[in-house]
Scaffold this active site. Sequence first.
Site, PDB file in Angstrom:
ATOM      1  N   HIS A 137       0.861  -1.180   0.000  1.00  0.00           N
ATOM      2  CA  HIS A 137       0.000   0.000   0.000  1.00  0.00           C
ATOM      3  C   HIS A 137       0.897   1.230   0.000  1.00  0.00           C
ATOM      4  O   HIS A 137       1.012   1.928   0.980  1.00  0.00           O
ATOM      5  CB  HIS A 137      -0.961   0.024   1.190  1.00  0.00           C
ATOM      6  CG  HIS A 137      -0.350  -0.413   2.475  1.00  0.00           C
ATOM      7  ND1 HIS A 137      -0.362  -1.715   2.885  1.00  0.00           N
ATOM      8  CD2 HIS A 137       0.278   0.271   3.458  1.00  0.00           C
ATOM      9  CE1 HIS A 137       0.236  -1.810   4.062  1.00  0.00           C
ATOM     10  NE2 HIS A 137       0.632  -0.628   4.422  1.00  0.00           N
ATOM     11  N   LYS A 545      -3.766   3.068  16.347  1.00  0.00           N
ATOM     12  CA  LYS A 545      -5.052   3.705  16.038  1.00  0.00           C
ATOM     13  C   LYS A 545      -6.119   3.288  17.053  1.00  0.00           C
ATOM     14  O   LYS A 545      -7.025   4.043  17.381  1.00  0.00           O
ATOM     15  CB  LYS A 545      -5.470   3.314  14.625  1.00  0.00           C
ATOM     16  CG  LYS A 545      -6.686   4.056  14.123  1.00  0.00           C
ATOM     17  CD  LYS A 545      -6.880   3.789  12.648  1.00  0.00           C
ATOM     18  CE  LYS A 545      -8.341   3.824  12.309  1.00  0.00           C
ATOM     19  NZ  LYS A 545      -9.087   2.634  12.649  1.00  0.00           N
TER      20      LYS A 545
END
Length: 878
Positions: A137, A545
């Site tokens: 990614h 996160k």
Amino acid sequence: MNQQYSAMRSNVSMLGKLLGDTIKEALGEDILDKVETIRKLSKSSRAGNEAHRQQLLSTLQNLSNNELLPVARAFNQFLNLTNVAEQYHSISPHGEAASNPVALAKLFTRLKEKNFNNGDLKKAVNELSIELVLTAHPTEIARRTLIHKLVAVNTCLSQLDHDDLADYERNNIMRRLRQLVAQSWHTDEIRKIRPTPIDEAKWGFAMVENSLWEGVPAFLREFNEQLEESIDYSLPVEAVPVRFTSWMGGDRDGNPNVTAEVTRHVLLLSRWKAADLFLKDIQVLVSELSMSECTPEVRKLAGGDEILEPYREIAKKLRTQLSNTLTYLEKQLKGEQVLPPTDLLVDNEQLWQPLYACYQSLKTCGMEIIANGQLLDILRRIRCFGLSLVRIDVRQESTRHTTAISELTQYLELGDYASWSEEEKQAFLLYELHSKRPLIPHNWQPSAETQEVFATCKVIAESPQDAIAAYVISMAKAPSDVLAVHLLLKEAGCPFTLPVAPLFETLDDLNNAENIIQQLMNIQWYRELIHDKQMVMIGYSDSAKDAGVMAAAWAQYRAQDALINVCEKEGITLTLFHGRGGTIGRGGAPAHAALLSQPPGSLKGGLRVTEQGEMIRFKFGLPQVTISSLALYASAILEANLLPPPEPKPEWHQVMDTLSDVSCKMYRDYVREQPDFVPYFRAATPEQELAKLPLGSRPAKRHPAGGVESLRAIPWIFAWTQNRLMLPAWLGAGAALQQVVNDGKQDVLAEMCRDWPFFTTRIGMLEMVFAKADLWLAEYYDHRLVDKNLWPLGQKLRKQLSADIKTVLAISKDEHLMADLPWIAESIALRNVYTDPLNVLQVELLLRSRQQQYSDPQVEQALMVTIAGIAAGMRNTG
């Protein structure tokens, strides 16, 4: 300012002038004057001139729509060129490299001082294993065509870095530089369409071809020289401690664009590129190896006594084989049905054995200097890259396997696998793994999603064993998740045992990792299958996160420590696979510091770590930079294994438990419980606009309708980096540190900072984030873009950031941020002058974009350029 930085600044100044000349030529004096005015105001504003700051704001607010794009592009390109100058500085003999010789030499000296004997060192060197995983990614914003131009700029800087250049030589280099800067200016820097997974894989192969192919043998040569000099030891030819794997084309977690067919295509493409590169290498040997004297073994391989140039004859045979292999793979890539040629190269040994025989023969016949030239480099490339070029990992989410097996058990009328208890799942899986009959009926027609899971396993089963490195299971939560993949591979007819690595990435999963691995080790069938080797992946980005950086870092440390202990107890060699990002909020840290901050014993099984997006280019974009990066990795692993940090004191553990609990609660109170948080996040950052940027092949969200929790870690971090609040990288950490100070433990924190690499690195990473964050810019985003009702939340966050900076400086006992790393502080300061105008301009563009009923292509394009430019300025995206 010392001499080192002045060389870099003069390069930045020269490149800036060339860009200015290009802009003037392309758009006229007026635009250049405007850009120059903005740059000077930005510099003065940074120096504290409030009047110039206001002037900077009004100048950028009042740009016409026609001026937006040229100004945005000018500062974006300034930053790209600044980054090139900085990258060159890190390897220049007149820059950073002058005072920072290869890290290995310093380490060997330290080890000798500590009375390490050469035997211990040789053993550690022979066990050295570095596997770098290039991820699928790419947060790499720059287009590949621009990257090639920037690499060429770097080459020019290197050519200019000589005192003995003739005038005509200098003029030629400067002319080439002007051409490259002009080419970059006249090239559109934003991709118009998203890259496909195959495009991403090609980007990875280009990195191998343009940098790693030269860089790895050059590093091993340097490493070998250091070993010979320091401990009188030569690296065995077959020992190549570096390998590369890729997720590009293999990582299907949350990416529906990565199908079994895509993976099959990428595997073929990888083999094709390897054959192509080795063919070029062998061609060099054909022209160089004209010697006639050889050993009987080489004489026989060449075809007998009548062959006058045996080495050349062997190289020619390999050239024919590689050429035939290339043709066969080309036809397969075109989808043609073709029978493999009889001399097809599929196994690395087919390439290795004849060349190694040549190597031994040359040495035996007194031609060691020839053996240790191009031939040695090729042998090392065979060991590092092989005929697969880079192996790939396949990654898939655990629920996809559960759903597939569940669909199958329901079809077979055995019940719903997904609803079974963990004990029932394990019993079923182990029974089927022992069974000699197939489980999947031939006439069964599964759903498309399930068929895709089976098809992927079939691709693995049909690939050469060396082409696939591991199967990674994201969101692994139980032993059955690992057993399920082994069953799926068995059903696909996989003829080899593939390492299957559970990935633990949320706070709860990290805390449960030890228990899951222990349960697996208690299964006799599993123990026999893995031959005492286990890989476990630790997820950095999703845990940060989920819980904030401090709690995530401590959970990762504790999980690794527990896994090391359980594997040691069970006699298992553990390879920890670190899923780090390039940013602090996703676990990123300077490589050396990050490795030394891990628990003692964590690198005994070698290092396996992801290299993300734009960090691949910064660390491995040039052969010379590759040498430095690999030397840092090698040095850190040897140091961690030979000079492990002391075990942390129980009191330090207690302090970290407190820091983790307090920081996690504060982080989650904001991110999850605060009702204004999501609207504030969406208004104060370009999060919504980021989705339009054709970054990678993977969607930004796992579930399109979801909130922050469904956002991937990359856009989450990326958005906060853009508005300079950098929130995910610090929220909760400073407040927790302050609470521990208030509890009277400041001395303990100071001791931890001084004596515990794990904690020292945490503080250092916070300092780096604070140095990149900017309170006035974050406030400017709020006042221009955020509803007044949400201002108090932004105010509270900025107040917290300000307090956190003071807390961290008090603990580190530094007068200012980054006091220990002046080179990084200098680098941030240098880029701020160019990044600040892009931030102010981005606010203006967001405002115009959000107020317009219809999108204006100029505004949209300029906005995308500011996003790319700020990413270049921060040297971090996601």
